[in-house]
Design a protein around this motif. Structure first.
Motif, short mmCIF file in Angstrom:
data_model
loop_
_atom_site.label_atom_id
_atom_site.label_comp_id
_atom_site.label_asym_id
_atom_site.label_seq_id
_atom_site.Cartn_x
_atom_site.Cartn_y
_atom_site.Cartn_z
N GLN A 18 16.95 12.28 33.25
CA GLN A 18 16.10 11.44 32.41
C GLN A 18 16.66 10.01 32.32
OE1 GLN A 18 15.60 13.24 28.57
NE2 GLN A 18 14.04 14.67 29.30
N ALA A 19 17.98 9.93 32.17
CA ALA A 19 18.60 8.60 32.07
C ALA A 19 18.43 7.84 33.39
CB ALA A 19 20.08 8.73 31.70
N ASN A 20 18.57 8.56 34.51
CA ASN A 20 18.36 7.91 35.82
C ASN A 20 16.94 7.37 35.94
OD1 ASN A 20 20.95 8.47 36.69
ND2 ASN A 20 20.37 10.27 37.90
N GLU A 21 15.99 8.22 35.53
CA GLU A 21 14.58 7.81 35.64
C GLU A 21 14.28 6.63 34.73
OE1 GLU A 21 12.34 11.37 34.82
OE2 GLU A 21 13.26 12.37 36.56
N LYS A 22 14.81 6.72 33.51
CA LYS A 22 14.55 5.65 32.55
C LYS A 22 15.11 4.32 33.07
CE LYS A 22 15.42 4.51 27.73
NZ LYS A 22 16.32 4.78 26.64
N GLU A 23 16.29 4.41 33.63
CA GLU A 23 16.91 3.17 34.13
C GLU A 23 16.16 2.64 35.35
OE1 GLU A 23 21.20 3.43 34.35
OE2 GLU A 23 21.33 1.28 34.71
N ALA A 24 15.70 3.56 36.18
CA ALA A 24 14.94 3.13 37.37
C ALA A 24 13.65 2.42 36.94
CB ALA A 24 14.62 4.35 38.23
N LEU A 58 23.76 1.85 35.54
CA LEU A 58 23.82 1.56 36.97
C LEU A 58 23.47 0.10 37.24
CD1 LEU A 58 22.01 4.77 38.26
CD2 LEU A 58 24.42 4.43 37.69
N CYS A 59 22.76 -0.51 36.30
CA CYS A 59 22.36 -1.90 36.48
C CYS A 59 22.85 -2.71 35.28
CB CYS A 59 20.85 -1.99 36.60
SG CYS A 59 20.26 -3.69 36.75
N PHE A 60 23.84 -3.51 35.51
CA PHE A 60 24.44 -4.27 34.41
C PHE A 60 23.46 -5.28 33.83
CE2 PHE A 60 27.11 -7.58 32.62
CZ PHE A 60 27.97 -6.81 31.84
N SER A 66 17.83 -4.59 40.83
CA SER A 66 18.34 -3.49 41.66
C SER A 66 19.66 -3.00 41.09
CB SER A 66 18.56 -3.95 43.09
OG SER A 66 17.38 -4.51 43.58
N PRO A 67 19.98 -1.74 41.37
CA PRO A 67 21.21 -1.18 40.77
C PRO A 67 22.48 -1.68 41.46
CG PRO A 67 20.18 0.44 42.19
CD PRO A 67 19.27 -0.76 42.19
#
Ligand SMILES: C[S@@+](CC[C@H](N)C(=O)[O-])C[C@H]1O[C@@H](n2cnc3c(N)ncnc32)[C@H](O)[C@@H]1O
Length: 442
Positions: free
Chosen positions: A85-91, A389-391, A100-101
């Motif tokens: 979920q966190a990956n998707e939210k960040e994407a 993943l993306c500052f 971009s990450p």
């Protein structure tokens, strides 16, 4: 809680309170801290009180303990759907902001979880299966905990690390020593540099290959967008070389397996990469024939841990700057996508100190964390932040939060918050209302 429990709680709170008072009087966090950590007797008294309080007085009266809460939060993230979920939210966020990450999306670790428990005292997380816990404390209550001051521990960065969040025109590549200085307590320097997203030169195939000793297939995960800060392939290599519970067991004994003496460094399994293991020193080396009762930890590997736990740690530190410095160190030892679990005591109702914890989110966003979980339990707040993943996306969040916070009509007792400092400091309720506060009840 019975009278003995109250007495022990008083010793613990008194230590925190004295440190804060000294810091308020002297305003020199370094001196206050250096003096404190040399007071063996006081540290020992605190350690004994804390372990007895936590193991004999708290559990009986709590619905959900802070230890269970952390364990469940970590399981939810790594074994449940938290990570995806966190990956998707960040994407989604990156796509919305056209960013971009810096790092590729982390996968569920297939081996044991590497957990760093800072301010562990008695290693309350040692018994969980599939957790390989590095427990550190100023004054360990038992031998499974390593002695170490997280504020003064050196983090060994994976090689070719760039400080991608510092303006490259001023500092493009820094040595670990320079980075320690910049990321240490010299906040003035950081302020002058100002956080800016930078676009370091993407490493070429040549320079990546030359800097990576093995596993040259890793660069396939590099992003193709040249505007994006480099994904540092060493992160992935570390992930591949995580020691298993079996081979690391002698170094990090569990409660039941605890040997009478801890092995010294040469007995560590040879397959542990030397740059990626915490470095240990015996504390008392005057009598080489005697094995040390406790080991001191001087360095920790960067980008190595899946989880960092600060359970009741930040309240111990007297200055808001030291608290942030600890969070910054946590960021550095975490793998991308790894999580920082924070437990902070508060027996008041949920909204009593809500403003303070909103500021935590703000400060941690500036460090590159995004919040994945928050819960107010009876006696504490539980928070989980992940190393994003993306500052740049975190900085967008931080800027938005800063606008929110500035617009809020702040309660009188918090009027002393200096918003210009929020991104460099972490406040706790006791910073503002020391005398009336009873928020450290647990
Ligand atoms: C309130 S106790 C919490 C113990 C344990 N985490 C728990 O939840 O029961 C705080 C602990 O943090 C340790 N501590 C404080 N500052 C530290 C630092 N800079 N490095 C390592 N340990 C620290 C103290 O020695 C103390 O044992």
């Amino acid at each position: 809680m019975n009278a003995e429990g109250k007495r022990l709680a008083h010793i613990v709170k008194r230590t925190h309170k004295r440190l804060r008072r000294k810091y308020k009087e002297e305003r020199d966090e370094q001196t206050v801290w250096t003096e404190h950590i040399t007071k063996e007797e006081e540290l020992q008294c605190y350690s004994n009180s804390m372990v007895t309080l936590a193991t004999q007085h708290w559990p009986s009266q709590q619905v959900m303990s802070r230890v269970d809460w952390c364990y469940q939060a970590v399981c939810q993230y790594y074994q449940g759907d938290g990570l995806s979920q966190a990956n998707e939210k960040e994407a989604r966020k990156m796509s919305h902001l056209n960013l971009s990450p810096l790092y590729t999306s982390p996968q569920r670790p297939s081996t044991v979880l590497q957990v760093l428990d800072v301010g562990s005292c008695y290693n309350p997380f040692s018994h969980y299966p599939n957790w390989c816990v590095t427990a550190i404390d100023l004054y360990p209550a038992n031998k499974s905990v390593k002695k170490g001051d997280f504020l003064n521990i050196t983090i060994t960065e994976p090689h070719n690390k760039h400080l991608y969040y510092i303006d490259p025109e001023k500092i493009s590549t820094v040595t670990p020593e320079e980075e320690e200085k910049i990321m240490g307590s010299e906040f003035e320097d950081v302020k002058k540099i100002e956080y800016k997203i930078v676009k370091p030169v993407l490493p070429t195939k040549q320079n990546i290959v030359s800097e990576i000793p093995t596993k040259t297939e890793q660069p396939s995960v590099l992003p193709t967008n040249p505007n994006v800060a480099s994904v540092l392939p060493t992160e992935s290599i570390i992930a591949l070389e995580i020691p298993t519970k079996q081979n690391i067991a002698p170094v990090f004994p569990t409660k039941t397996e605890e040997p009478s003496v801890l092995p010294t460094k040469p007995e560590q399994p040879s397959e542990l990469p030397t740059t990626e293991e915490p470095s240990l020193l015996p504390t008392k080396t005057e009598h080489p024939s005697e094995l040390p009762t406790c080991q001191e930890i001087l360095t920790l590997p960067g980008s190595f841990y899946d989880v960092v736990i600060f359970s009741l740690l930040l309240e111990y530190l007297p200055s808001p700057g030291q608290r942030l410095a600890c969070c910054r160190k946590a960021y550095r030892v975490l793998k991308p996508g790894g999580i920082l679990a924070l437990i902070t005591p508060d027996s008041k109702h949920q909204n009593a100190n809500a403003h303070v914890y909103k500021l935590w989110k703000l400060s941690l966003s500036y460090l590159g964390f995004s919040r994945v979980k928050y819960q107010k339990c009876a006696h504490f707040h539980g928070l989980v932040f992940r190393k994003a993943l993306c500052f740049e996306a975190c900085l967008h969040d931080a800027a938005r939060l800063m606008q929110d916070v500035k617009g809020v009509q702040v309660k009188g007792k918090f009027a002393r918050i200096d918003y210009d400092k929020v991104k460099y400091e972490i406040y706790i309720p006791q910073d503002f209302n020391e005398d009336e506060s009873d928020s450290e009840k647990e």
